[in-house]
Design a protein around this motif. Structure first.
Motif, PDB file in Angstrom:
ATOM      1  N   MET B   1       0.835  -1.203   0.000  1.00 20.96           N
ATOM      2  CA  MET B   1       0.000   0.000   0.000  1.00 20.96           C
ATOM      3  C   MET B   1       0.874   1.260   0.000  1.00 20.96           C
ATOM      4  N   LYS B   2       0.460   2.256  -0.736  1.00 24.84           N
ATOM      5  CA  LYS B   2       1.226   3.494  -0.810  1.00 24.84           C
ATOM      6  C   LYS B   2       0.301   4.697  -0.601  1.00 24.84           C
ATOM      7  N   VAL B   3       0.769   5.682   0.160  1.00 26.71           N
ATOM      8  CA  VAL B   3      -0.032   6.896   0.332  1.00 26.71           C
ATOM      9  C   VAL B   3       0.759   8.101  -0.163  1.00 26.71           C
ATOM     10  N   LYS B   4       0.015   9.175  -0.419  1.00 24.59           N
ATOM     11  CA  LYS B   4       0.595  10.415  -0.927  1.00 24.59           C
ATOM     12  C   LYS B   4       0.598  11.442   0.209  1.00 24.59           C
ATOM     13  N   ILE B   5       1.732  12.086   0.409  1.00 24.88           N
ATOM     14  CA  ILE B   5       1.811  13.102   1.461  1.00 24.88           C
ATOM     15  C   ILE B   5       1.996  14.471   0.824  1.00 24.88           C
ATOM     16  N   VAL B   6       1.161  15.391   1.223  1.00 28.05           N
ATOM     17  CA  VAL B   6       1.255  16.761   0.726  1.00 28.05           C
ATOM     18  C   VAL B   6       1.855  17.627   1.830  1.00 28.05           C
ATOM     19  N   GLU B   7       3.071  18.110   1.580  1.00 29.65           N
ATOM     20  CA  GLU B   7       3.771  18.922   2.576  1.00 29.65           C
ATOM     21  C   GLU B   7       3.238  20.355   2.516  1.00 29.65           C
ATOM     22  N   VAL B   8       2.645  20.813   3.634  1.00 32.50           N
ATOM     23  CA  VAL B   8       2.040  22.153   3.660  1.00 32.50           C
ATOM     24  C   VAL B   8       2.751  23.107   4.622  1.00 32.50           C
ATOM     25  N   GLY B   9       3.939  22.678   5.117  1.00 34.32           N
ATOM     26  CA  GLY B   9       4.661  23.488   6.106  1.00 34.32           C
ATOM     27  C   GLY B   9       5.002  24.894   5.622  1.00 34.32           C
ATOM     28  N   LEU B  10       5.337  25.010   4.343  1.00 29.55           N
ATOM     29  CA  LEU B  10       5.725  26.327   3.817  1.00 29.55           C
ATOM     30  C   LEU B  10       4.545  27.286   3.716  1.00 29.55           C
ATOM     31  N   ILE B  39       7.471  15.003  -2.763  1.00 31.84           N
ATOM     32  CA  ILE B  39       7.173  15.321  -4.161  1.00 31.84           C
ATOM     33  C   ILE B  39       6.092  16.396  -4.261  1.00 31.84           C
ATOM     34  N   ASN B  40       5.116  16.338  -3.330  1.00 34.68           N
ATOM     35  CA  ASN B  40       3.997  17.273  -3.360  1.00 34.68           C
ATOM     36  C   ASN B  40       4.207  18.357  -2.303  1.00 34.68           C
ATOM     37  N   ILE B  41       4.538  19.543  -2.755  1.00 33.21           N
ATOM     38  CA  ILE B  41       4.908  20.613  -1.831  1.00 33.21           C
ATOM     39  C   ILE B  41       4.085  21.869  -2.105  1.00 33.21           C
ATOM     40  N   GLU B  42       3.278  22.245  -1.122  1.00 29.56           N
ATOM     41  CA  GLU B  42       2.539  23.512  -1.246  1.00 29.56           C
ATOM     42  C   GLU B  42       3.488  24.605  -0.773  1.00 29.56           C
ATOM     43  N   VAL B  43       3.903  25.484  -1.691  1.00 33.08           N
ATOM     44  CA  VAL B  43       5.022  26.375  -1.372  1.00 33.08           C
ATOM     45  C   VAL B  43       4.607  27.730  -0.799  1.00 33.08           C
ATOM     46  N   THR B  44       3.405  28.199  -1.139  1.00 28.58           N
ATOM     47  CA  THR B  44       3.008  29.522  -0.652  1.00 28.58           C
ATOM     48  C   THR B  44       1.519  29.767  -0.888  1.00 28.58           C
ATOM     49  N   SER B  45       1.112  31.004  -0.623  1.00 27.26           N
ATOM     50  CA  SER B  45      -0.276  31.400  -0.847  1.00 27.26           C
ATOM     51  C   SER B  45      -0.281  32.796  -1.442  1.00 27.26           C
ATOM     52  N   PHE B  46      -1.225  33.048  -2.377  1.00 25.67           N
ATOM     53  CA  PHE B  46      -1.319  34.372  -2.987  1.00 25.67           C
ATOM     54  C   PHE B  46      -2.393  35.239  -2.335  1.00 25.67           C
ATOM     55  N   VAL B  47      -2.564  34.998  -1.042  1.00 31.73           N
ATOM     56  CA  VAL B  47      -3.416  35.863  -0.218  1.00 31.73           C
ATOM     57  C   VAL B  47      -2.724  37.234  -0.148  1.00 31.73           C
ATOM     58  N   ASN B  72       5.765  18.293  -7.688  1.00 30.49           N
ATOM     59  CA  ASN B  72       4.487  18.980  -7.881  1.00 30.49           C
ATOM     60  C   ASN B  72       4.385  20.164  -6.924  1.00 30.49           C
ATOM     61  N   TYR B  73       4.832  21.321  -7.416  1.00 28.25           N
ATOM     62  CA  TYR B  73       4.697  22.536  -6.611  1.00 28.25           C
ATOM     63  C   TYR B  73       3.245  22.997  -6.672  1.00 28.25           C
ATOM     64  N   ARG B  74       2.749  23.429  -5.512  1.00 27.02           N
ATOM     65  CA  ARG B  74       1.377  23.928  -5.439  1.00 27.02           C
ATOM     66  C   ARG B  74       1.356  25.264  -4.713  1.00 27.02           C
TER      67      ARG B  74
END
Lengths: 300, 300
Positions: B1-10, B39-47, B72-74
């Motif tokens: 089994m494999k899961v996807k982790i989305v890093e939201v620290g940034l 691989i999945n990194i949420e890098v910022t917000s345009f607020v 995958n930058y988000r």
């Protein structure tokens, strides 16, 4: 549904703190735990003061314990010499301990598992004369700092031997906090088939998994949980790591799930906050952090 | 089994830190996260920078992002103005957000839920032209700081509306960290019947329950988890409380259960340790504490 919580902060918590607290502080902590409706409190250990100076005041603490007919005071007793030290006391029960890892047992008490069982038999004889029920801790159920993997078969045999000797309950200890949820499920599923209603769990939060493991244990039918106010204590094999699962975190989860504990959560958090002040450094409990943040906001 | 982790620290982490970090530090953190195989990194917000000065460098950060075809930058995009700011960028996808609580949505973006949905529709139109997939966050799924209880029916309707509008995934947010395991089970059990494979979970560790809730989510078939390195961040409604579930705690649990993440846990802990040094105060991650304790003992 109702579960029983055994507060071990005064014993397993304080024995892993670097600071040695005076008896008066311990008595005040006990008073505050009782005010939060904690009924089962392990207050100390009769291990030789040379090994655990933090609990060297065991006799004095017992003498000074507040009288409460509803409170089940408990103490750890490592050997017959330790038992002699308790004499006439307000204890409702005592606890013995043994490791599921031969190496850990040798390093911990310089005895083989077989020799420890023999010693437990002697303590049980003395306890029987004094009409004191005996709980047993098994250390390293889910892993050992020296041997790594611990066999479930060894744990099963130890449970059988301990119940045969006459203990009324076995607390399964994750001494170094390495248990993972699927392992907890597997181990408990196996043990519960023989010992349902006679097992407790004792998780350390070294890797932040203690609450998950409590949750899985609850799902497997466990109704007795050991915990420590504020997550007091630590791990002798990983200095700086977290201690037992924090009582207020456990109670928060249980109450949130509609499981009764009889404990006053706000009073419990106040007690943890008081202990943190005494300790002069943050306790690892996230519920305490959250409680203090909210208290700060509301200006109480 | 494999899961996807989305890093939201940034994004979710840093926006809740009091300190404003320079772009160079963020870029170094991204480099280190990539080295740990995230691989999945949420890098910022345009607020608007007025609301979240911690992420005011959003445009510059995107310009300077290391080129990695596998990553995958988000970024979070609150409105069409925010979308204009991203222009030609290395983003693989964007994220929008809405709250399941009317009061929280009003306080957060000064819009009703209906008005926010209209805005999301506009963003989706722009994203569609740019061939950018869109994820949606629903805030306050398990409770609201203003309204308390949040109705599952509202969450179900929001999911339906968002998927109808064209988002490819909905991340269910426990914005204030009040979810309890049985609630998570109930909510996911209901939503998974319609949206299996299209839901992610996003837990905050305000009360130490984030990992338990991740465990329950995994049991309910969720395979995408949001987390934050070191548990970076906090809760705007409880200053001083913990942030998102720590990535290294989540990975420790998953790997311990034989679930694959593709992540290098040691490298991840080193990254958390690096971030803690930058931060100059302890991160709430217990795995990090345990890792540093062991590293100290082994003299590394």
């Amino acid at each position: 549904m109702k579960v029983k919580i055994v507060e071990v902060g005064l014993r397993d918590g304080l024995q892993n703190e670097t600071e040695i607290y005076p008896t008066t502080i311990k008595l005040e902590l006990i008073k505050r735990l009782i005010a939060a409706n904690l009924i089962n409190i392990e207050v100390t250990s009769f291990v030789h003061p040379k090994w655990i100076p933090q609990l060297a005041d065991a006799e004095q603490l017992l003498v000074d314990l507040p009288t409460h007919h509803k409170i089940n005071y408990r103490a750890l007793v490592p050997n017959t010499k330790g038992f002699e030290r308790i004499k006439a006391s307000p204890l409702s029960e005592i606890a013995v301990f043994i490791s599921a890892s031969q190496t850990h047992n040798m390093k911990n008490v310089n005895k083989t598992i077989a020799a420890s069982l023999k010693q437990i038999k002697e303590i049980l004889n003395l306890a029987s004369t004094s009409h004191l029920p005996v709980r047993a801790y098994i250390s390293c159920v889910f892993g050992c700092p020296y041997e790594g993997h611990v066999s479930l078969r060894v744990v099963e045999e130890l449970c059988r031997d301990l119940f045969d000797l006459g203990v009324y309950e076995v607390s399964l200890g994750d001494t170094i906090g390495v248990a993972v949820p699927c392992q907890v499920k597997q181990v408990l599923h196996s043990l519960q088939s023989s010992y349902a209603g006679k097992l407790a769990v004792h998780f350390h939060d070294t890797k932040g998994l203690a609450l998950v493991n409590c949750f899985v244990s609850l799902e497997e039918g466990i109704t007795t949980f050991d915990s420590s106010i504020g997550g007091l204590g630590g791990c002798p094999y990983a200095p700086g790591a977290s201690g037992n699962v924090a009582t207020e975190e456990l109670v928060t989860m249980l109450h949130g799930m509609g499981v009764e504990t009889g404990i006053d959560l706000a009073e419990l958090c106040e007690t943890a906050a008081w202990m943190e002040n005494i300790r002069k450094k943050p306790l690892p409990s996230k519920v305490l952090r959250s409680y203090l943040a909210k208290r700060g906001v509301s200006g109480e």
